[in-house]
Design a protein around this motif. Structure first.
Motif, PDB file in Angstrom:
ATOM      1  N   ILE A 101      19.331 -17.399 -88.033  1.00 48.93           N
ATOM      2  CA  ILE A 101      17.976 -17.700 -87.534  1.00 48.93           C
ATOM      3  C   ILE A 101      17.896 -17.427 -86.030  1.00 48.93           C
ATOM      4  N   ARG A 107      14.544 -13.420 -90.306  1.00 51.22           N
ATOM      5  CA  ARG A 107      13.361 -13.523 -89.444  1.00 51.22           C
ATOM      6  C   ARG A 107      12.101 -13.530 -90.298  1.00 51.22           C
ATOM      7  N   PRO A 108      10.996 -13.947 -89.698  1.00 53.09           N
ATOM      8  CA  PRO A 108       9.745 -13.924 -90.459  1.00 53.09           C
ATOM      9  C   PRO A 108       9.294 -12.470 -90.648  1.00 53.09           C
ATOM     10  N   PHE A 114      12.032 -16.591 -85.683  1.00 52.97           N
ATOM     11  CA  PHE A 114      11.309 -17.844 -85.930  1.00 52.97           C
ATOM     12  C   PHE A 114      11.253 -18.622 -84.616  1.00 52.97           C
ATOM     13  N   ILE A 117       9.868 -24.956 -86.330  1.00 44.72           N
ATOM     14  CA  ILE A 117      10.297 -25.518 -87.612  1.00 44.72           C
ATOM     15  C   ILE A 117       9.242 -26.537 -88.028  1.00 44.72           C
ATOM     16  N   THR A 169       5.419 -17.633 -87.389  1.00 39.06           N
ATOM     17  CA  THR A 169       6.825 -17.641 -86.950  1.00 39.06           C
ATOM     18  C   THR A 169       7.446 -19.025 -87.188  1.00 39.06           C
ATOM     19  N   THR A 170       6.895 -19.740 -88.163  1.00 40.48           N
ATOM     20  CA  THR A 170       7.411 -21.076 -88.469  1.00 40.48           C
ATOM     21  C   THR A 170       8.308 -21.032 -89.703  1.00 40.48           C
ATOM     22  N   LEU A 171       9.432 -21.710 -89.569  1.00 38.72           N
ATOM     23  CA  LEU A 171      10.351 -21.879 -90.691  1.00 38.72           C
ATOM     24  C   LEU A 171      10.044 -23.239 -91.314  1.00 38.72           C
ATOM     25  N   HIS A 205       9.148 -17.885 -95.569  1.00 43.93           N
ATOM     26  CA  HIS A 205       9.261 -18.858 -94.474  1.00 43.93           C
ATOM     27  C   HIS A 205       9.952 -20.142 -94.925  1.00 43.93           C
ATOM     28  N   VAL A 207      12.545 -22.915 -96.854  1.00 44.47           N
ATOM     29  CA  VAL A 207      13.916 -23.314 -97.195  1.00 44.47           C
ATOM     30  C   VAL A 207      13.825 -24.671 -97.879  1.00 44.47           C
ATOM     31  N   TRP A 225      12.580 -18.235-102.225  1.00 44.09           N
ATOM     32  CA  TRP A 225      12.579 -18.769-100.859  1.00 44.09           C
ATOM     33  C   TRP A 225      13.799 -18.232-100.103  1.00 44.09           C
ATOM     34  N   ILE A 226      13.782 -18.390 -98.781  1.00 45.66           N
ATOM     35  CA  ILE A 226      14.862 -17.824 -97.953  1.00 45.66           C
ATOM     36  C   ILE A 226      16.231 -18.307 -98.430  1.00 45.66           C
TER      37      ILE A 226
END
Ligand SMILES: O=P(O)(O)OC[C@H]1O[C@H](O)[C@H](O)[C@@H](O)[C@@H]1O
Length: 532
Positions: A101, A107-108, A114, A117, A169-171, A205, A207, A225-226
């Protein structure tokens, strides 16, 4: 007790951990040697039960579960090689993921990194991460974190508005051991919707941190999902900070998670010593027992004199109250046990409720938490050479003395600084103290049957709502509340129906109430006609 005797008592009872630089002072708890002697057998028994728990005994008999959060801090203690491997692998995976990350390897879709969060979870899946991020996030953290920890639509809106364009750009971390907690599911669905609205692919995006095979786990895998991190069956939510639940977000924030785990491990070793004066968790458990007569008759007020520890009392609230607040003891006797916890921070609270603590109803004992390091770097002199930190330290001492002067007990815990190692140690200290105290009062500190009752009742209300809305719409005319209750075969649920309908009406939903709100029994309900 005169000053000399008190000073002697302070020295006699002072606990110090050299490696951590942590002090624990229980000298202002009013117990005497006779009390200690009386409690020694219970404490000895608690040490033995705790050793069995750590060796993998079923310490949560109702749920037939092992209690293994101690293994997270020292995987060599795990009862099987497979469990040890699992713990080590998860830690290694968290570190690898953090590098991915931070470097942008993961990455997004529309940016190189990212930046934020968004952690969605509740209870044990939120309080530890919130506490730790507040206490330890460095000023130059590589990402910024926010939390959704409720099913409050306006609260969710506020967070999403704050994130604004950063959503891309949010995880998103969705954290739920069971994977089925409604508040967390709701938050996730709302966030998913927000991603759709912005034309973003949520799965790229997201997890999940959840139990293997849970519905959340399945969803994450089906939707691609990631990644996912495991939440083990043998780690309870309120003791999960040092599992993936707490470590993923902490690591992403740039907090040294190895140091946090190490601090907990050092504290675990200290709190395994079966000698009262050499074991800070035993000193806490004994003090709690003394204060509340082993029945929680006095509340625990937690006052850290350090802003970054603000959320510690909220974290402890769940740890202590969900663990110890039990109707039945382990033999099935009705005991109504518990230990209420509240607090915020000093000296702020001295200008709020400490007045009552000093002079009012003596139904509490205080835990003052002192941090020796004022700040990194020097301080300016404010008054006669004294700094703001000197004032804060003086305020703590002043409160401790004022409480003692009016026969109000207090414990003082002193740490050198708020560091990952010390925060790990604090977490470990309190979860051991709760465990020992739980054994001393003979309750199962590792289940939470009372919470289930509330969840079931809420599900019943939502079921009633579905039936009520359908019945009002099918009726095609206004119905009185009693008529509606009969129609849906819930004649004894009129009050609940009224509360449901009032909420729907207030939000302009599918029904509306007609009549005088001051006289609920006279109200009738009809389907709302949509105005075009
Ligand atoms: O992690 P989850 O399964 O979503 O559970 C979140 C929380 O909700 C429950 O109702 C429990 O009372 C808590 O102990 C738990 O931490």
């Amino acid at each position: 007790m005169d000053a000399a005797a008190l000073w002697q008592r302070y020295q006699d009872w002072l606990y110090y951990h050299p490696e951590l630089g942590m002090y624990l002072d229980v000298s202002r708890m009013g117990f005497d040697d006779g009390f200690v002697d009386r409690l020694t057998p219970a404490l000895t028994q608690a040490f033995q039960s705790m050793a069995a728990l750590e060796a993998g005994a079923i310490a949560n008999p109702d749920e037939q579960r092992m209690v293994g959060h101690y293994w997270l801090r020292n995987s060599d203690l795990a009862p099987t090689p497979a469990l040890k491997q699992d713990i080590d692998q998860t830690l290694a995976d968290i570190t690898t993921f953090t590098h991915q990350i931070h470097s942008g390897a993961v990455r997004p879709p529309s940016a190189s990194r990212f930046t934020h969060i968004l952690s969605i979870g509740i209870g044990g899946s939120a309080l530890g991460p919130q506490f730790v991020s507040e206490a330890l996030t460095p000023a130059d953290a590589p990402l910024q974190i926010t939390f959704i920890d409720n099913s409050d639509p306006a609260g969710i809106d506020r967070i999403l508005a704050k994130l604004g364009d950063h959503l891309s750009t949010t995880l998103v971390l969705v954290v739920s051991k069971s994977g089925g907690t409604p508040e967390t599911r709701n938050g996730m669905v709302e966030v998913q919707h927000a991603y759709q609205q912005q034309g973003l692919v949520f799965a790229r995006h997201a997890v999940a941190i959840t139990g293997d095979g849970s519905s959340l786990d399945q969803q994450a895998k089906t939707e691609g999902w990631i990644t996912t991190f495991p939440m083990h069956d043998w780690v309870g939510g309120r003791t999960s900070q040092l599992s993936a639940v707490g470590l993923v977000s902490a690591s992403l924030l740039g907090i040294d998670i190895q140091a946090m785990v190490q601090g907990a491990k050092i504290m675990d070793e200290a709190t395994r010593i079966p000698q009262l004066k050499q074991n800070p968790a035993a000193l806490l458990a004994l003090s709690w027992y003394y204060a509340g007569n082993g029945k929680g008759e006095k509340d625990m007020v937690v006052l850290p004199y350090k802003d970054s520890l603000l959320l510690f009392s909220r974290y402890l609230q769940q740890l202590v109250m969900e663990s110890l607040g039990k109707e039945k003891d382990l033999d099935g006797n009705t005991v109504y046990q518990g230990l209420a916890v509240y607090g915020n921070k000093g000296s702020t609270d001295q200008h709020a409720y400490v007045q009552q603590l000093r002079e009012g109803v003596p139904n509490f004992f205080a835990t003052l938490i002192e941090v020796l390091e004022d700040r990194t770097g020097p301080s300016i002199a404010i008054d006669n050479g004294a700094t703001t930190g000197d004032f804060l330290s003086g305020f703590l001492q002043g409160t401790r003395a004022a409480l003692y002067g009016n026969q109000r007990d207090s414990i003082t815990l002193t740490i050198p600084a708020v560091t990952p190692r010390l925060v790990g140690a604090l977490i470990a200290l309190y979860d051991r103290a709760v465990g020992l105290y739980g054994f001393m009062i003979n309750v199962n500190a590792y289940h939470q049957p009372g919470v289930e009752a509330g969840k079931k009742a809420a599900a019943t209300v939502l079921d009633l709502q579905t039936k009520a809305v359908a019945a009002v719409q099918a009726a095609g005319q206004a119905l009185s509340l009693t008529e509606l209750a009969h129609k849906i075969q819930a004649p004894d649920q009129v009050e609940s129906l009224y509360l449901i309908l009032r909420h729907l009406d207030a939000n302009g939903r599918s029904i509306k109430l007609i009549g005088n709100p001051a006289q609920p029994a006279t109200l009738s309900v009809e389907a709302r006609v949509e105005v075009r």
